[in-house]
Design a protein around this motif. Sequence first.
Motif, PDB file in Angstrom:
ATOM      1  N   ASP A   1       0.812  -1.220   0.000  1.00 26.69           N
ATOM      2  CA  ASP A   1       0.000   0.000   0.000  1.00 26.69           C
ATOM      3  C   ASP A   1       0.848   1.274   0.000  1.00 26.69           C
ATOM      4  O   ASP A   1       0.501   2.250  -0.650  1.00 26.69           O
ATOM      5  CB  ASP A   1      -0.937   0.032   1.205  1.00 26.69           C
ATOM      6  CG  ASP A   1      -2.041  -1.016   1.104  1.00 26.69           C
ATOM      7  OD1 ASP A   1      -2.287  -1.519  -0.016  1.00 26.69           O
ATOM      8  OD2 ASP A   1      -2.637  -1.351   2.136  1.00 26.69           O
ATOM      9  N   LYS A   2       1.952   1.265   0.736  1.00 23.62           N
ATOM     10  CA  LYS A   2       2.791   2.463   0.853  1.00 23.62           C
ATOM     11  C   LYS A   2       4.125   2.300   0.126  1.00 23.62           C
ATOM     12  O   LYS A   2       5.113   2.945   0.463  1.00 23.62           O
ATOM     13  CB  LYS A   2       3.025   2.791   2.326  1.00 23.62           C
ATOM     14  CG  LYS A   2       1.735   3.173   3.028  1.00 23.62           C
ATOM     15  CD  LYS A   2       1.957   3.573   4.448  1.00 23.62           C
ATOM     16  CE  LYS A   2       0.624   3.929   5.084  1.00 23.62           C
ATOM     17  NZ  LYS A   2       0.761   4.426   6.433  1.00 23.62           N
ATOM     18  N   ALA A   3       4.137   1.460  -0.895  1.00 19.70           N
ATOM     19  CA  ALA A   3       5.362   1.209  -1.658  1.00 19.70           C
ATOM     20  C   ALA A   3       5.832   2.474  -2.363  1.00 19.70           C
ATOM     21  O   ALA A   3       5.042   3.377  -2.644  1.00 19.70           O
ATOM     22  CB  ALA A   3       5.119   0.108  -2.681  1.00 19.70           C
ATOM     23  N   THR A   4       7.133   2.509  -2.654  1.00 18.97           N
ATOM     24  CA  THR A   4       7.708   3.624  -3.385  1.00 18.97           C
ATOM     25  C   THR A   4       8.320   3.132  -4.692  1.00 18.97           C
ATOM     26  O   THR A   4       8.820   2.015  -4.774  1.00 18.97           O
ATOM     27  CB  THR A   4       8.797   4.337  -2.561  1.00 18.97           C
ATOM     28  OG1 THR A   4       9.811   3.396  -2.229  1.00 18.97           O
ATOM     29  CG2 THR A   4       8.232   4.953  -1.307  1.00 18.97           C
ATOM     30  N   LEU A   5       8.247   3.993  -5.688  1.00  9.96           N
ATOM     31  CA  LEU A   5       8.863   3.750  -6.984  1.00  9.96           C
ATOM     32  C   LEU A   5       9.658   4.987  -7.342  1.00  9.96           C
ATOM     33  O   LEU A   5       9.155   6.111  -7.208  1.00  9.96           O
ATOM     34  CB  LEU A   5       7.783   3.514  -8.052  1.00  9.96           C
ATOM     35  CG  LEU A   5       8.212   3.604  -9.520  1.00  9.96           C
ATOM     36  CD1 LEU A   5       9.152   2.460  -9.891  1.00  9.96           C
ATOM     37  CD2 LEU A   5       6.991   3.599 -10.430  1.00  9.96           C
TER      38      LEU A   5
END
Length: 140
Positions: A41-45
Amino acid sequence: MASVDFRTHVDLACKAAEEFVNIYYDTMDKRRRVLSKLYLDKATLVWNGNAVSGQEALMEFFDLLPSSEFQVNVLDCQPVHDQATQGQTTVLVVTCGTVNFDGNRPRYFNQNFLLTAQVSPDNTVWKIASDCFRFQASLN
């Protein structure tokens, strides 16, 4: 004894990485609308220096990308030590290859994933916690 345990962790990480990479790039090329479901849900790219965070923003970002054909030429992985992840089973996955966007010339890319295991009584699902994509020098 410890080296056997480490070897087992490496083998499991490699198996998970191979399965994940096949799913990820197939989804990127053919079913991009559901790609964000592979992320926490709070992943970063970070895509060529552009930061995106959270599933909704990821979905919007992926929708803007042109159609793609990824070819992975190199896959490497390693388990991340438990002390660095507060006991969460985590794997670092590195891929390199070529990508062709919208029928244009293929470009080299490098992508790093930090995967974390989401364990339930029935199975283990690997989710992306962090993803870093970078184009490399163009093909001649």
